[in-house]
Scaffold this motif. Sequence first.
Motif, mmCIF file in Angstrom:
data_model
loop_
_atom_site.group_PDB
_atom_site.id
_atom_site.type_symbol
_atom_site.label_atom_id
_atom_site.label_comp_id
_atom_site.label_asym_id
_atom_site.label_seq_id
_atom_site.Cartn_x
_atom_site.Cartn_y
_atom_site.Cartn_z
ATOM 1 N N LEU A 53 10.182 61.739 -8.387
ATOM 2 C CA LEU A 53 9.576 62.603 -7.274
ATOM 3 C C LEU A 53 9.826 62.216 -6.066
ATOM 4 O O LEU A 53 10.371 60.809 -5.867
ATOM 5 N N ASP A 54 9.718 62.821 -4.855
ATOM 6 C CA ASP A 54 10.135 62.290 -3.520
ATOM 7 C C ASP A 54 9.189 61.078 -3.297
ATOM 8 O O ASP A 54 9.420 60.212 -2.378
ATOM 9 N N SER A 55 7.906 61.242 -3.613
ATOM 10 C CA SER A 55 7.011 60.080 -3.092
ATOM 11 C C SER A 55 6.172 59.809 -4.377
ATOM 12 O O SER A 55 4.900 60.254 -4.329
ATOM 13 N N PRO A 56 6.502 58.994 -5.618
ATOM 14 C CA PRO A 56 5.945 58.804 -6.667
ATOM 15 C C PRO A 56 4.499 57.954 -6.152
ATOM 16 O O PRO A 56 3.536 58.101 -6.775
ATOM 17 N N ALA A 57 4.326 57.063 -5.093
ATOM 18 C CA ALA A 57 3.185 56.506 -4.783
ATOM 19 C C ALA A 57 1.971 57.318 -4.562
ATOM 20 O O ALA A 57 1.053 56.814 -4.338
ATOM 21 N N THR A 58 2.248 58.478 -4.120
ATOM 22 C CA THR A 58 1.326 59.485 -3.759
ATOM 23 C C THR A 58 0.615 60.481 -4.955
ATOM 24 O O THR A 58 -0.258 61.167 -4.604
ATOM 25 N N VAL A 59 1.350 60.125 -6.251
ATOM 26 C CA VAL A 59 0.835 60.988 -7.054
ATOM 27 C C VAL A 59 -0.612 60.674 -7.329
ATOM 28 O O VAL A 59 -1.146 59.861 -7.379
ATOM 29 N N GLU A 60 -1.275 61.973 -7.767
ATOM 30 C CA GLU A 60 -2.469 61.928 -8.074
ATOM 31 C C GLU A 60 -2.912 61.999 -9.476
ATOM 32 O O GLU A 60 -2.024 62.716 -10.225
ATOM 33 N N GLY A 61 -4.078 61.559 -10.221
ATOM 34 C CA GLY A 61 -4.199 61.948 -11.600
ATOM 35 C C GLY A 61 -5.590 61.600 -11.851
ATOM 36 O O GLY A 61 -6.436 61.725 -11.020
ATOM 37 N N LYS A 62 -5.822 61.580 -13.138
ATOM 38 C CA LYS A 62 -7.335 61.251 -13.849
ATOM 39 C C LYS A 62 -7.789 59.922 -13.878
ATOM 40 O O LYS A 62 -6.825 59.136 -14.233
ATOM 41 N N ARG A 63 -8.880 59.615 -13.159
ATOM 42 C CA ARG A 63 -9.262 58.106 -13.181
ATOM 43 C C ARG A 63 -9.624 57.779 -14.659
ATOM 44 O O ARG A 63 -10.336 58.310 -15.252
ATOM 45 N N LEU A 64 -8.952 56.543 -14.912
ATOM 46 C CA LEU A 64 -9.469 55.833 -16.168
ATOM 47 C C LEU A 64 -10.396 54.750 -16.094
ATOM 48 O O LEU A 64 -11.374 54.911 -16.662
ATOM 49 N N PHE A 65 -10.250 54.165 -15.179
ATOM 50 C CA PHE A 65 -11.079 52.627 -15.159
ATOM 51 C C PHE A 65 -10.630 51.865 -14.048
ATOM 52 O O PHE A 65 -9.728 52.193 -13.455
ATOM 53 N N SER A 66 -11.388 50.861 -13.652
ATOM 54 C CA SER A 66 -11.013 50.027 -12.529
ATOM 55 C C SER A 66 -10.035 48.985 -13.010
ATOM 56 O O SER A 66 -9.605 48.749 -14.074
ATOM 57 N N SER A 67 -9.199 48.515 -12.157
ATOM 58 C CA SER A 67 -8.085 47.487 -12.150
ATOM 59 C C SER A 67 -8.803 46.070 -12.883
ATOM 60 O O SER A 67 -8.157 45.402 -13.569
#
Length: 378
Positions: A53-67
């Motif tokens: 992707l041209d900007s992989p840092a901006t990809v959205e997804g489904k939240r799993l859990f906190s860090s």
Amino acid sequence: MNFADHLFPEDADRSVLAGRLLLADGPTPVIIRSGEVFDVSRAAATVADLLELDSPATVEGKRLFSSRELADLPARQFLAPFDLQIVKAAGVTFAVSALERVIEEKARGDFREAAAIRARCEEVIGGALRSVVPGSDAAARLKESLIADGLWSQYLEVAIGPDAEIFTKTAPLASVGTGAMIGVRSDSDWNNPEPEIVLAVDSRGRIQGATLGNDVNLRDFEGRSALLLSKAKDNNASCAIGPFIRLFDKHFSIDDVRNAVVELRIEGEEGFVLQGRSVMSEISRDPQELVRQAMSEHHYPDGFALFLGTLFAPVEDRDVPGRGFTHRRGDWVRISTPAIGGLVNRVTTSADAPAWTFGSRDLMRNLAERGLLGATGQ
């Protein structure tokens, strides 16, 4: 040594990390951003897709859990952050590593000969190597001088000649992640870790981010013959990468890689402690030049990971005087740098480390079962 204590960069609140977790459905690409972990497999089924992707840092997804919850997961769920990419490595990219390779070659893999050879090589070659630019006229003159002195080596050719050493470290999916056991061959008695920065490069040669790696090295095997490089480098569990790829954005760039200091800490069960560092500003070839040479007249449709080499050369004696360092079973190895985090592994033999059993066919079957083969970053 707890691997979970070193998962994140010092500025974790503004970093964007990409990785792979073993979840209930199978290996899953994730993005870690703003203290949250997101499953991005619907946008990019693999990390290889994500990095296209041209900007992989901006990809959205489904939240799993906190860090914070991520840090509570068992080690087996942290996979190396590359999947379909082949793992390449640049060798002899620092003056010290060049000297050590020459020493291995002259000693023919026998650690007992190393100390005397090291003293002579450092005296005659050391200063010159540190000041010369690879491929330059000065490098060519140094080569002529060393040939005349009988000190020329194939390792010096790749250290100061026009062509870098670029080799294949291991196959796609063969690397282990943070917290995993890392292996040295059971028949090696002179070996060491190699703490390195690893670049994430897409199919077009774009550097999309960076992580950490341990390019485990068998000094006795490679020292006997450079033709044994594959046996020295590519064994079960002999390549560790992680914990995550820090993606390039406005807070992290190739300049941060150029200026990084990579720290190494080894803790043995007998109380032995060894520390070292690689100062990336001392590298002989720029990271972008190493990527260019890795691309060369080649094609990597799934992209590649590229180890950049190490300044670390362990010459401190562990037990036998003059032997220098070698691993023992049970050693903990931590490789870290503030902008990326820390990679932590424990040493065993390649024979006793968990077998690599999940290959490309298994991944494709798993993605097909999950309906993800159409999820691509193209």
